[in-house]
Write a protein that holds these residues in place. Structure first.
Motif, PDB file in Angstrom:
ATOM      1  N   ASN A 124       0.831  -1.208   0.000  1.00  0.00           N
ATOM      2  CA  ASN A 124       0.000   0.000   0.000  1.00  0.00           C
ATOM      3  C   ASN A 124       0.866   1.259   0.000  1.00  0.00           C
ATOM      4  N   ALA A 125       1.992   1.179  -0.697  1.00  0.00           N
ATOM      5  CA  ALA A 125       2.990   2.252  -0.653  1.00  0.00           C
ATOM      6  C   ALA A 125       2.424   3.604  -1.051  1.00  0.00           C
ATOM      7  N   THR A 126       1.512   3.643  -2.014  1.00  0.00           N
ATOM      8  CA  THR A 126       0.968   4.936  -2.442  1.00  0.00           C
ATOM      9  C   THR A 126       0.180   5.613  -1.327  1.00  0.00           C
ATOM     10  N   MET A 127      -0.425   4.813  -0.436  1.00  0.00           N
ATOM     11  CA  MET A 127      -1.192   5.383   0.671  1.00  0.00           C
ATOM     12  C   MET A 127      -0.282   5.898   1.795  1.00  0.00           C
ATOM     13  N   PHE A 128       0.992   5.495   1.788  1.00  0.00           N
ATOM     14  CA  PHE A 128       1.954   5.963   2.783  1.00  0.00           C
ATOM     15  C   PHE A 128       2.763   7.159   2.283  1.00  0.00           C
ATOM     16  N   ALA A 129       2.570   7.521   1.021  1.00  0.00           N
ATOM     17  CA  ALA A 129       3.290   8.662   0.458  1.00  0.00           C
ATOM     18  C   ALA A 129       2.790   9.962   1.090  1.00  0.00           C
ATOM     19  N   PRO A 130       3.651  10.978   1.188  1.00  0.00           N
ATOM     20  CA  PRO A 130       3.230  12.249   1.794  1.00  0.00           C
ATOM     21  C   PRO A 130       1.978  12.847   1.160  1.00  0.00           C
ATOM     22  N   GLY A 131       1.817  12.675  -0.138  1.00  0.00           N
ATOM     23  CA  GLY A 131       0.647  13.236  -0.800  1.00  0.00           C
ATOM     24  C   GLY A 131      -0.661  12.642  -0.329  1.00  0.00           C
ATOM     25  N   ALA A 132      -0.625  11.406   0.194  1.00  0.00           N
ATOM     26  CA  ALA A 132      -1.826  10.766   0.727  1.00  0.00           C
ATOM     27  C   ALA A 132      -1.966  11.000   2.223  1.00  0.00           C
ATOM     28  N   VAL A 133      -0.840  11.034   2.945  1.00  0.00           N
ATOM     29  CA  VAL A 133      -0.880  11.116   4.399  1.00  0.00           C
ATOM     30  C   VAL A 133      -1.063  12.546   4.897  1.00  0.00           C
ATOM     31  N   THR A 134      -0.299  13.480   4.344  1.00  0.00           N
ATOM     32  CA  THR A 134      -0.287  14.843   4.883  1.00  0.00           C
ATOM     33  C   THR A 134      -1.659  15.514   4.867  1.00  0.00           C
ATOM     34  N   PRO A 135      -2.423  15.475   3.755  1.00  0.00           N
ATOM     35  CA  PRO A 135      -3.748  16.106   3.781  1.00  0.00           C
ATOM     36  C   PRO A 135      -4.683  15.485   4.818  1.00  0.00           C
ATOM     37  N   ALA A 136      -4.601  14.172   5.002  1.00  0.00           N
ATOM     38  CA  ALA A 136      -5.452  13.509   5.998  1.00  0.00           C
ATOM     39  C   ALA A 136      -5.092  13.960   7.406  1.00  0.00           C
ATOM     40  N   VAL A 137      -3.801  14.033   7.693  1.00  0.00           N
ATOM     41  CA  VAL A 137      -3.356  14.441   9.022  1.00  0.00           C
ATOM     42  C   VAL A 137      -3.726  15.901   9.287  1.00  0.00           C
ATOM     43  N   GLU A 138      -3.568  16.756   8.283  1.00  0.00           N
ATOM     44  CA  GLU A 138      -3.965  18.164   8.443  1.00  0.00           C
ATOM     45  C   GLU A 138      -5.455  18.272   8.757  1.00  0.00           C
ATOM     46  N   PHE A 139      -6.254  17.531   8.027  1.00  0.00           N
ATOM     47  CA  PHE A 139      -7.702  17.534   8.201  1.00  0.00           C
ATOM     48  C   PHE A 139      -8.073  17.078   9.609  1.00  0.00           C
ATOM     49  N   LEU A 140      -7.510  15.957  10.029  1.00  0.00           N
ATOM     50  CA  LEU A 140      -7.860  15.376  11.318  1.00  0.00           C
ATOM     51  C   LEU A 140      -7.354  16.221  12.482  1.00  0.00           C
ATOM     52  N   THR A 141      -6.194  16.828  12.324  1.00  0.00           N
ATOM     53  CA  THR A 141      -5.655  17.686  13.376  1.00  0.00           C
ATOM     54  C   THR A 141      -6.618  18.818  13.700  1.00  0.00           C
TER      55      THR A 141
END
Length: 244
Positions: free
Chosen positions: A19-36
């Motif tokens: 699931n490497a594409t889901m661990f890329a910054p482009g997938a992770v960073t927006p989710a973390v920003e949203f959830l924060t």
């Protein structure tokens, strides 16, 4: 099924790679920003915390994260990563498992709500989340829109990907609202096959589950970047608010 469900030690060991594409910054960073933003100064509860794809970066942002995860193998990998000791994880089925304290945010990402195989389990999950949330707290789900529009009449199979050594497909059963994701991999030692069952769920159905649990829809977007949710959206990120 073993005690780790469909994510045993062998699957867990390859999870980040496959699931490497889901661990890329482009997938992770927006989710973390949203959830924060929804966590604020409170605690976050992740249902299905896996190997820490979201829990670890969210924790590094200063949000205390508590995970619920059925797979001990996945949790072991989370805790072995840098910062893993900061994320407490309770082993159990996230539809029913209770953990101490209350939270300003609970979240389910990457289609994990579909791992609950019956409507009753999904309804129970919403009620369990509501019991954990503070008044005004938020429940966030990221999940695909069922791809039934891709099915020609009489067909049940939607291809996912194919290459010389790997191929995958989803098989739908519209009568029971169930599907399975099926994976075939050919290696030098032979061929392997893995099938994971799911129950797909519609946005309006999730809204009703939230209502039954004392929550209401606050926001719905097509992705973590808050692009509008439309008739053509392939997934949604929805936020429900606990009323009291």
């Amino acid at each position: 099924m073993n005690e780790d469900g469909y994510f045993d030690a062998q699957v867990a060991a390859n999870y980040d790679r496959t699931n490497a594409t889901m661990f890329a910054p482009g997938a992770v960073t927006p989710a973390v920003e949203f959830l924060t933003g929804f966590a604020g100064d409170g605690r976050a509860l992740e249902l299905g915390s896996g190997t820490g794809r979201i829990a670890l970066p969210l924790s590094r942002r200063g949000v205390p994260v508590h995970g619920i995860e059925l797979s001990r193998a996945m949790t072991a990998l989370l805790h072995a990563k840098p910062g893993g000791s900061a994320v407490q994880v309770t082993t159990g089925d996230f539809a029913n498992t209770r953990v101490p304290g209350t939270f300003s945010l609970a979240y389910l990402v990457f289609n994990t709500i579909n791992n609950l195989l019956t409507q009753q389990e999904q309804v129970t999950c919403f009620r369990t989340v509501a019991e954990h949330l503070e008044p005004g707290g938020s429940f966030v789900i990221e999940v695909v829109v069922p791809e039934l529009r891709k099915l020609p009449p009489g067909e049940r199979i939607v291809p996912l990907y194919a290459n010389p050594t790997e191929w995958a497909f989803d098989e739908y059963d519209v009568a029971t609202q169930s599907l399975s994701s099926n994976y075939v991999e050919v290696t030098e030692s032979g061929a392997g096959y893995r099938s994971i069952p799911f129950r797909y769920v519609w946005p309006s159905e999730l809204d009703l589950m939230a209502q039954l649990a004392g929550m209401r829809l606050r926001e719905r977007w097509a992705d973590w970047n808050r692009d509008p949710f439309t008739n053509e959206s392939t997934k949604h990120v929805s936020v429900w608010e606990k009323l009291s």
